[in-house]
Motif scaffolding. Structure first.
Motif, short mmCIF file in Angstrom:
data_model
loop_
_atom_site.label_atom_id
_atom_site.label_comp_id
_atom_site.label_asym_id
_atom_site.label_seq_id
_atom_site.Cartn_x
_atom_site.Cartn_y
_atom_site.Cartn_z
N LEU A 105 0.84 -1.21 0.00
CA LEU A 105 0.00 0.00 0.00
C LEU A 105 0.87 1.25 0.00
N TRP A 112 -0.48 7.10 1.21
CA TRP A 112 -1.78 7.76 1.19
C TRP A 112 -2.90 6.74 1.37
N GLU A 113 -2.70 5.50 0.85
CA GLU A 113 -3.71 4.46 1.02
C GLU A 113 -3.78 4.01 2.48
N GLY A 129 -12.38 0.29 -2.50
CA GLY A 129 -10.99 0.04 -2.08
C GLY A 129 -10.72 -1.45 -1.92
N HIS A 149 -8.00 -3.54 -4.15
CA HIS A 149 -6.91 -4.30 -3.55
C HIS A 149 -7.00 -5.79 -3.89
#
Length: 185
Positions: free
Chosen positions: A80, A83-84, A161, A165
């Motif tokens: 990641l 910012w994630e 999200g 992912h």
């Protein structure tokens, strides 16, 4: 299945709390949406269910927080971006604030109208000792509604999200919160 977080997956307890609360939140949103355009007589039983389910969500959230404090969560995937990581942590904190604040706010708003909450006939919460003040109750209902709308948008962001992912980053995403599927180590 392993009930700990020794891997990259959440514990079974965390998964159960997550999915039960997620379904309850979506059902509660749909209840209030269904009630929105009804007359008072038809709306009252739906809103009673909305309030009861809201208190149930509050209790489940308290249980989930207790579970979380006694069962460590797995680390975020290593791929990641910063910012994630910040966004994921921020959204989760906001979720907990809303999962606690919305039911309490709804109970407080009803209390300003002198109403308690009957939780599916199992138990009742009396009106909070705030005194009747319909103007304050209406104002809080406005904040409650806005908070609910923000919650729905954040849920959509959370789902997007998890899907990103899972299918693009291929780091486990949604499978971290499910008892099946591949979560890379």
């Amino acid at each position: 299945m392993d009930t700990t977080t020794s891997g990259r997956r959440y514990s079974v307890g965390a998964m159960i709390f997550h999915w039960v609360i997620a379904v309850a939140v979506i059902v509660n949103w749909r209840i209030v949406e269904a009630a929105e355009h009804l007359g008072d007589a038809e709306k009252a039983p739906l809103m009673a269910n909305h309030k009861a389910l809201g208190i149930t969500i509050l209790l489940l959230t308290i249980g989930r927080l207790l579970w979380r404090w006694t069962h460590p969560v797995p680390p975020l995937p290593s791929n990641l971006a910063n910012w994630e990581r910040v966004l994921a942590r921020t959204v989760h904190v906001i979720f907990y604030v809303l999962l606690i604040g919305l039911p309490i706010g709804g109970w407080l708003a009803g209390s300003f109208f002198g109403m308690g909450v009957d939780v599916f006939g199992i138990f009742s919460l009396p009106a909070l000792p705030v005194g009747e003040n319909p103007d304050a109750g209406k104002a809080i209902i406005g904040f409650h509604k806005t908070g609910g709308e923000v919650f729905i948008y954040l849920i959509a962001l959370h789902i997007l999200g998890a899907l990103k992912h899972t299918f693009f980053d291929k780091n486990g995403g949604v499978f971290r919160m499910l008892p099946f599927g591949k979560v890379p180590g």
